[in-house]
Design an enzyme around this catalytic site. Structure first.
Site, short mmCIF file in Angstrom:
data_model
loop_
_atom_site.label_atom_id
_atom_site.label_comp_id
_atom_site.label_asym_id
_atom_site.label_seq_id
_atom_site.Cartn_x
_atom_site.Cartn_y
_atom_site.Cartn_z
N HIS A 1 78.24 18.87 35.92
CA HIS A 1 79.17 19.82 36.75
C HIS A 1 80.35 19.33 36.63
O HIS A 1 81.01 19.84 37.51
CB HIS A 1 78.73 19.92 38.72
CG HIS A 1 78.82 18.67 38.87
ND1 HIS A 1 77.69 18.57 39.23
CD2 HIS A 1 78.79 18.78 40.35
CE1 HIS A 1 77.54 17.03 39.59
NE2 HIS A 1 78.33 17.46 40.25
C1 UD1 Z 1 81.46 18.59 44.57
C2 UD1 Z 1 82.21 17.56 44.74
C3 UD1 Z 1 81.54 16.27 44.02
C4 UD1 Z 1 79.86 16.42 44.18
C5 UD1 Z 1 79.64 17.91 43.53
C6 UD1 Z 1 77.94 18.45 44.40
C7 UD1 Z 1 84.26 16.58 45.57
C8 UD1 Z 1 85.59 16.63 44.53
N1 UD1 Z 1 83.55 16.99 44.30
O1 UD1 Z 1 81.93 19.60 42.92
O2 UD1 Z 1 81.61 15.14 43.82
O3 UD1 Z 1 79.05 15.96 43.10
O4 UD1 Z 1 80.18 19.18 44.49
O5 UD1 Z 1 77.68 19.75 43.62
O6 UD1 Z 1 84.63 17.34 46.46
N2 UD1 Z 1 80.90 26.78 43.33
C9 UD1 Z 1 80.35 28.28 43.52
N3 UD1 Z 1 79.74 27.94 44.55
C10 UD1 Z 1 79.60 27.05 45.40
C11 UD1 Z 1 80.21 25.85 45.42
C12 UD1 Z 1 81.21 25.92 43.92
O7 UD1 Z 1 81.28 28.96 43.17
O8 UD1 Z 1 78.58 26.93 46.28
C13 UD1 Z 1 81.80 27.39 42.52
C14 UD1 Z 1 83.48 27.47 42.48
O9 UD1 Z 1 83.99 28.04 41.33
C15 UD1 Z 1 84.69 26.03 42.86
C16 UD1 Z 1 83.91 24.62 41.64
O10 UD1 Z 1 82.36 25.86 41.91
O11 UD1 Z 1 85.77 26.05 42.73
C17 UD1 Z 1 84.50 23.84 41.98
O12 UD1 Z 1 82.85 24.01 43.81
P1 UD1 Z 1 83.97 22.07 44.55
O13 UD1 Z 1 82.97 22.50 45.74
O14 UD1 Z 1 85.27 22.83 44.75
O15 UD1 Z 1 83.11 21.18 43.91
P2 UD1 Z 1 81.80 20.84 42.99
O16 UD1 Z 1 82.14 20.67 41.94
O17 UD1 Z 1 80.57 21.23 43.96
#
Ligand code: UD1
Length: 360
Positions: free
Chosen positions: A205
């Site tokens: 991820h």
């Molecule tokens: C975040 C953390 C990472 C951690 C990971 C655990 C930061 C910078 N990164 O990364 O360190 O390892 O969580 O999982 O804080 N999205 C959804 N549904 C959700 C959440 C996210 O669809 O419930 C999608 C969206 O497109 C979003 C993307 O995932 O833009 C990234 O989500 P984000 O929370 O920004 O970062 P993670 O990749 O989850």
């Protein structure tokens, strides 16, 4: 004595569970703030339900966005929460945007901040998590380090006086769940027609592996060409990026599957021939479960897993194939991630730091 825990992303909900139990046992008031960084039920609600945490007290509902937009929305919302609750401590977890936002908001309000999982370093400044953890460590008043290596990093940065080695709270929850499972087979075996040791569990991820179409295409192709089925427990980020890059996550040996609840993930890893991941937590979990791990990154914060032979860094298709088929590592009785009682130590340190007011 009152602690506010601020959490927002999946691994933080896992770490929250033992802290919540230890706070309750010590008679400490524990307010849980969920920023809403993760909102899919399989990344959020299922952890609160399954790990006995109960619903968060406050939910900020921030959701996804660019780093600045997401972190800024949390910052804007947290001031009012901290103002209302006047905690003795704000406890932040790990290295996410939720962590740095809460640390910054609290220090500006002169509320003591404790950082759980302090002192981890990848020394890769292109990782968003590296900025988050460095800034949080330097802002926080109490640095709760999971390992001796983390303690040493903090000392190098002049932070020794604020550092305490407590162990890793992930070990606490993992050992409990492993014992609860008592060897019960993973539900994935029936669901996907797999055999014990006849498949790999994968999670990918991180921005470094998902954002660039060429990189994600290479990682997917490498997993697709492995010698056993590879069950990719696909985080929404990789699903979204693969869809926009036009890359299939079910090809060859690679089978995309929805993310699992914590206990199901542990059961799936335990029955597998190995784990292939870019997650931090899963590297440690594999080590603690005695499952060989291959990490699709150029470095790791959890260097002990590499030194003890249970984890190998691999990035190209050739490296990944060689790593997953390597001979089983030599068993070890080293326990770099603590004894499963880290959460009690965390709460004890917070009570001492607040002037010994536990139970008040
Ligand atoms: C975040 C953390 C990472 C951690 C990971 C655990 C930061 C910078 N990164 O990364 O360190 O390892 O969580 O999982 O804080 N999205 C959804 N549904 C959700 C959440 C996210 O669809 O419930 C999608 C969206 O497109 C979003 C993307 O995932 O833009 C990234 O989500 P984000 O929370 O920004 O970062 P993670 O990749 O989850």
């Amino acid at each position: 004595m009152k602690i506010i825990s601020v959490v927002g992303a999946r691994p933080q909900f896992v770490k929250l569970a033992p802290i919540h139990a230890a706070a309750k046992a010590a008679g400490v008031e524990h307010v849980i703030v969920h920023t809403g960084q993760h909102y899919d039920p399989m990344l959020s609600d299922v952890f609160f339900e399954d790990l006995g945490i109960g619903a968060p007290d406050v939910h900020l509902g921030v959701g996804s966005g660019s780093h600045g937009v997401q972190t800024g929305a949390m910052l804007a919302a947290l001031d009012a929460v901290f103002d209302e609750h006047h905690p003795d401590w704000v406890l932040v977890y790990g290295d996410t945007n939720s962590t740095v936002a809460a640390a910054l908001s609290a220090v500006k309000m002169h509320i003591p901040v404790a950082h759980l999982e302090a002192g981890l370093r990848s020394f890769n400044r292109r990782m968003p998590e590296e900025h988050n953890r460095v800034m949080t460590d330097h802002a926080a008043d109490l640095l709760l380090a999971p390992t001796q290596v983390a303690v040493d990093h903090l000392a190098t940065e002049g932070l020794a006086a604020r550092t305490v080695l407590v162990g890793d709270v992930m070990t606490d929850v993992l050992f409990e769940v492993r014992d609860e499972l008592a060897g019960a087979p993973s539900a994935l075996l029936d669901e996907l027609g797999l055999t014990p040791d006849g498949y790999y569990v994968a999670t990918i991820h991180r921005a470094e592996n998902t954002d660039d179409p060429v990189r994600l295409g290479d990682v997917a192709a490498a997993l697709a060409s492995l010698d056993k089925p590879v069950i990719l427990l696909a985080h929404p980020r990789v699903v979204a990026k693969a869809a926009s890059h036009g890359i299939s996550l079910t090809q060859g040996a690679l089978i995309a599957h929805a993310p699992l609840a914590y206990k199901d993930l542990i059961a799936a890893a335990l029955s597998s021939a190995g784990v292939v991941t870019d997650s931090g937590g899963l590297q440690k979990e594999a080590f603690l479960l005695g499952v060989p791990c291959t990490t699709v990154r150029t470095e790791t914060e959890w260097v002990e897993t590499i030194e003890l032979g249970w984890n190998v860094l691999a990035n190209t298709a050739t490296e990944i194939a060689a790593a997953v088929t390597r001979p089983r590592p030599v068993e070890t009785d080293e326990s770099p991630y603590g004894d499963g009682k880290a959460a009690q130590r965390v709460v004890a340190e917070l009570i001492i730091g607040a002037g010994g007011a536990g139970g008040a």
